[in-house]
Design a protein around this motif. Structure first.
Motif, PDB file in Angstrom:
ATOM      1  N   ASP A  75      12.041  12.496 -17.683  1.00 21.48           N
ATOM      2  CA  ASP A  75      13.621  10.831 -16.861  1.00 21.48           C
ATOM      3  C   ASP A  75      13.646  10.854 -15.147  1.00 21.48           C
ATOM      4  N   GLU A  76      13.389  12.224 -14.263  1.00 24.75           N
ATOM      5  CA  GLU A  76      13.145  11.556 -13.182  1.00 24.75           C
ATOM      6  C   GLU A  76      12.481  11.071 -12.714  1.00 24.75           C
ATOM      7  N   ARG A  77      11.525  11.654 -13.381  1.00 22.75           N
ATOM      8  CA  ARG A  77      10.285  10.351 -12.759  1.00 22.75           C
ATOM      9  C   ARG A  77      10.399   9.133 -13.082  1.00 22.75           C
ATOM     10  N   ASP A  78      11.121   8.604 -14.838  1.00 24.14           N
ATOM     11  CA  ASP A  78      10.992   7.338 -14.437  1.00 24.14           C
ATOM     12  C   ASP A  78      11.837   6.387 -13.901  1.00 24.14           C
ATOM     13  N   LYS A  79      13.222   7.428 -13.444  1.00 25.51           N
ATOM     14  CA  LYS A  79      14.712   6.507 -12.840  1.00 25.51           C
ATOM     15  C   LYS A  79      13.659   6.961 -11.590  1.00 25.51           C
ATOM     16  N   LYS A  80      12.722   7.910 -10.961  1.00 28.93           N
ATOM     17  CA  LYS A  80      12.323   6.877  -9.171  1.00 28.93           C
ATOM     18  C   LYS A  80      10.992   5.947  -9.414  1.00 28.93           C
ATOM     19  N   PHE A  81      10.461   5.677 -10.607  1.00 22.59           N
ATOM     20  CA  PHE A  81       9.543   4.724 -11.012  1.00 22.59           C
ATOM     21  C   PHE A  81      10.330   3.560 -10.614  1.00 22.59           C
ATOM     22  N   GLN A  82      11.294   3.348 -11.461  1.00 21.04           N
ATOM     23  CA  GLN A  82      12.258   2.141 -11.555  1.00 21.04           C
ATOM     24  C   GLN A  82      12.820   1.602 -10.276  1.00 21.04           C
ATOM     25  N   ALA A  83      12.557   2.422  -9.694  1.00 22.33           N
ATOM     26  CA  ALA A  83      13.382   2.357  -8.450  1.00 22.33           C
ATOM     27  C   ALA A  83      11.898   1.946  -7.245  1.00 22.33           C
ATOM     28  N   LEU A  84      11.101   2.452  -7.721  1.00 24.52           N
ATOM     29  CA  LEU A  84      10.023   1.742  -6.455  1.00 24.52           C
ATOM     30  C   LEU A  84       9.574   0.591  -7.283  1.00 24.52           C
ATOM     31  N   GLU A  85       9.569   0.608  -8.914  1.00 21.27           N
ATOM     32  CA  GLU A  85       9.360  -1.229  -9.278  1.00 21.27           C
ATOM     33  C   GLU A  85      10.328  -2.196  -8.780  1.00 21.27           C
ATOM     34  N   ALA A  86      11.543  -2.006  -8.537  1.00 18.60           N
ATOM     35  CA  ALA A  86      12.807  -2.439  -7.804  1.00 18.60           C
ATOM     36  C   ALA A  86      12.173  -2.768  -6.321  1.00 18.60           C
ATOM     37  N   GLN A  87      11.999  -2.272  -5.894  1.00 15.36           N
ATOM     38  CA  GLN A  87      11.089  -2.224  -4.560  1.00 15.36           C
ATOM     39  C   GLN A  87      10.144  -3.224  -4.346  1.00 15.36           C
ATOM     40  N   ARG A  88       9.100  -3.348  -5.134  1.00 15.31           N
ATOM     41  CA  ARG A  88       7.896  -3.959  -4.640  1.00 15.31           C
ATOM     42  C   ARG A  88       8.671  -5.178  -5.758  1.00 15.31           C
ATOM     43  N   GLU A  89       9.552  -5.101  -6.452  1.00 13.79           N
ATOM     44  CA  GLU A  89       9.770  -6.544  -7.159  1.00 13.79           C
ATOM     45  C   GLU A  89      11.195  -7.423  -5.686  1.00 13.79           C
ATOM     46  N   GLU A  90      11.454  -6.549  -4.884  1.00 10.11           N
ATOM     47  CA  GLU A  90      11.926  -7.260  -3.832  1.00 10.11           C
ATOM     48  C   GLU A  90      11.029  -7.355  -2.408  1.00 10.11           C
ATOM     49  N   GLN A 106       0.552  -1.612  -0.288  1.00  9.94           N
ATOM     50  CA  GLN A 106       0.155   0.165   0.019  1.00  9.94           C
ATOM     51  C   GLN A 106       0.817   0.808  -0.107  1.00  9.94           C
ATOM     52  N   THR A 107       2.002   1.718   0.985  1.00  7.61           N
ATOM     53  CA  THR A 107       2.699   2.359   0.954  1.00  7.61           C
ATOM     54  C   THR A 107       3.454   2.949  -0.998  1.00  7.61           C
ATOM     55  N   LEU A 108       4.037   1.456  -1.051  1.00  6.63           N
ATOM     56  CA  LEU A 108       4.482   1.568  -2.561  1.00  6.63           C
ATOM     57  C   LEU A 108       3.472   2.155  -2.916  1.00  6.63           C
ATOM     58  N   SER A 109       2.414   1.372  -4.169  1.00  2.33           N
ATOM     59  CA  SER A 109       1.617   2.441  -4.464  1.00  2.33           C
ATOM     60  C   SER A 109       0.975   4.184  -4.361  1.00  2.33           C
ATOM     61  N   GLU A 110       0.850   4.264  -2.646  1.00  3.05           N
ATOM     62  CA  GLU A 110       1.179   5.641  -2.310  1.00  3.05           C
ATOM     63  C   GLU A 110       2.189   6.405  -3.353  1.00  3.05           C
ATOM     64  N   SER A 111       2.894   5.874  -3.195  1.00  2.00           N
ATOM     65  CA  SER A 111       4.449   6.303  -3.163  1.00  2.00           C
ATOM     66  C   SER A 111       4.320   6.724  -4.836  1.00  2.00           C
ATOM     67  N   ARG A 112       3.681   5.642  -6.194  1.00  2.00           N
ATOM     68  CA  ARG A 112       3.656   5.232  -7.540  1.00  2.00           C
ATOM     69  C   ARG A 112       2.854   7.015  -7.302  1.00  2.00           C
ATOM     70  N   SER A 113       1.325   6.835  -6.721  1.00  2.00           N
ATOM     71  CA  SER A 113       0.779   7.608  -7.205  1.00  2.00           C
ATOM     72  C   SER A 113       1.677   9.056  -7.287  1.00  2.00           C
ATOM     73  N   ALA A 114       1.630   9.250  -5.604  1.00  2.00           N
ATOM     74  CA  ALA A 114       2.649  10.349  -6.146  1.00  2.00           C
ATOM     75  C   ALA A 114       3.699  11.432  -6.996  1.00  2.00           C
TER      76      ALA A 114
END
Length: 98
Positions: A53-68, A35-43
């Protein structure tokens, strides 16, 4: 994660009460973190102050966290079911077929 909490799953896997408690703890913690990751993605998507580019990098970091997080969840579930030695995560639709 409601599927893993279903009573028929517990019956099929012959889980003890202790295993059920461990499973619930593992899944509840995952739900909260997801839920926290979903809220971070929405924000992140609403933040128009960042370049694409900055959004894409942060999105990729969130996706890596989600996978982990998903991998840790899978291992916690296997551990709760007494199958920590099973190194391969099980798709939730197939848990009862093991």
């Amino acid at each position: 994660m409601a599927g893993i909490r279903a009573e028929w799953v517990s019956v099929e896997l012959k889980l003890t009460d202790d295993q059920k408690k461990k499973l619930e703890t593992a899944v509840s913690g995952y739900d909260q973190q997801q839920q926290t990751l979903s809220e971070s993605r929405s924000a992140l998507f609403r933040n128009r102050d960042l370049s694409r580019d900055e959004r894409d990098k942060k999105f990729q970091a969130l996706e890596a966290q989600r996978e982990e997080l998903g991998q840790k969840r899978d291992q916690a579930i296997l551990g709760a079911c007494g199958r920590a030695e099973d190194a391969v995560p099980v798709p939730f639709g197939c848990v009862g077929n093991r």
